[in-house]
Design an enzyme around this catalytic site. Sequence first.
Site, PDB file in Angstrom:
ATOM      1  N   GLU A 357       0.547  -1.093  -0.310  1.00  0.00           N
ATOM      2  CA  GLU A 357       0.121   0.024   0.218  1.00  0.00           C
ATOM      3  C   GLU A 357       0.433   1.502  -0.144  1.00  0.00           C
ATOM      4  O   GLU A 357       0.716   2.613  -0.106  1.00  0.00           O
ATOM      5  CB  GLU A 357      -0.924   0.125   1.086  1.00  0.00           C
ATOM      6  N   HIS A 389       6.276 -27.204   2.876  1.00  0.00           N
ATOM      7  CA  HIS A 389       5.575 -28.234   2.113  1.00  0.00           C
ATOM      8  C   HIS A 389       4.570 -27.567   0.966  1.00  0.00           C
ATOM      9  O   HIS A 389       3.541 -28.204   0.940  1.00  0.00           O
ATOM     10  CB  HIS A 389       5.023 -28.742   3.017  1.00  0.00           C
ATOM     11  N   LYS A 509     -14.280   1.294  -3.981  1.00  0.00           N
ATOM     12  CA  LYS A 509     -15.080   2.316  -2.527  1.00  0.00           C
ATOM     13  C   LYS A 509     -16.615   2.736  -3.170  1.00  0.00           C
ATOM     14  O   LYS A 509     -17.308   2.354  -3.186  1.00  0.00           O
ATOM     15  CB  LYS A 509     -14.572   3.306  -1.716  1.00  0.00           C
TER      16      LYS A 509
END
Length: 546
Positions: A357, A389, A509
Amino acid sequence: MPDRTGPLLRTPAWRALEAHLAELQPLHLRELFARDPGRGERLVADGAGLHLDYSKQRVTEETVRLLAALAEARGLPERRAAMFRGEKVNVTEGRAVLHVALRAPRGERILVDGSDVVPEVHAVLDRMAAFADQVRSGAWTGFTGKRIRTVVNVGIGGSDLGPAMAYRALRAYATRDLAFRFVSNVDGTDLAEAVRDLDPAETLFLVASKTFTTLETMTNAASARSWLLAALGDPRAVARHFVAISTNEAEVRRFGIDPANMFGFWDWVGGRYSMDSAIGLSTMIAVGPEGFRELLAGFREMDEHFRDAPLERNLPALIGLLGVWNANLLGAETVAVLPYDQYLDRFPAYLQQLTMESNGKRVTASGAPVEGHGTGAIYWGEPGTNGQHSFYQLLHQGTHLVACDFIGFCRPLHALARHHDLLMANLFAQGEALAFGKTAEEARAEGTPEPLVPHRTFPGNRPSSTILADRLTPRTLGALVALYEHAVFTQGVIWDVDSFDQWGVELGKVLANRIVKELESPAEPALAHDGSTNALIRRYRARRGG
């Protein structure tokens, strides 16, 4: 004068690095260690209780000298001093950037617009400490008189990632008299599962939103209030079960929270840099005021190291500059953060916001396009040995170059000593394997059948750094977070981006606010999106049920 705002790739300091790369690139890490067996003892740095070994990076001491020269040329010392002085280095929003003030000791003076902010910081910390002590001791009770047993932090972004990471990192130091849960996603599942087995009379919500209008946070807070009132009935109960971390007293009061239980912070604290502000109230309740002060002391120690240490011995500067070297010159566009400590299982997620960000920007601070180079490496990771793994196959034998940061501790916080030796053996082994690999000749010497030799060969030459500390403590965690905070700042200066705004989150938004009205419209809405979005909205409306 520092060439801070010109195109990076045109600077003499960058061209010197490119010329150096041409000489260094043909050399494998095997060759670098063969030529200089002592590099593992020299390409290291120490500060604030952390030891950084970067000898397995594809660099030499000359590389570090040239990177430090680049930092000087781009004005890092001047920009660093400006930040510490409280100048408005967040240029697009016209704000100071003073997370360093959050951990400044009493008596230090840091001015913002002529006003000393350090007394304000400590006034809030003192109020937080008094409240935390009340909750921890049981003196703060719920509306029915029951003791608080569960604290639920409601926030999003920096109001969630920092506190959630810190709680998980410091669980060994947390009170066992309280449980802690964290709600961030507007997906109702998050809140529903967080409160599923809780007694409302014993639950305290910390609602963290600077404006107290953040959509996700306030949606969750309103639903939490409804859940509480469904059980307790009386609206006056809200004042005993909700605390605000905000600066908007009018909205806090409207919600039903007593402003006496509102803890503020300032516009010179960005969300992703706020875990040591009032946003860290859940952390303080968990580990106690003294533990929180130790956390702040670790932050402060790294702040001072970043401010004072020479660039070539400066941990945040080195982490940041090595990141630029790996991303822009070696082509490693991602960084795997690999903490070999289960307590740090949320640390990679925290760093994702802090780094991506901050520096995921396509224009410079002045608004010009970034020319010819990337910014903002992609951060990701898992705690060891789980990742081994999962995705280490790609690290060792894949076609992508991934830089790695290993993080480990010499002493565990448990009594299972052999477990820790096995864990740390894996950390050291992975760094060695990434650096040196295994040649076809070595595979054959082990008796590998010829058809399998290509599959059992490891190219090596994969860059990594290792960060070691004695033990994971609140102080160590503060230093570790500040290390990456200042590394992000260093990279932002090199790339000439504003590391403290986040305009990229706004468009989604705005569109979501428009679409939610279309989803909730009783009548079929007139859609004017693209064909794909229109079709998805219609399909959702048709199939969502009652």
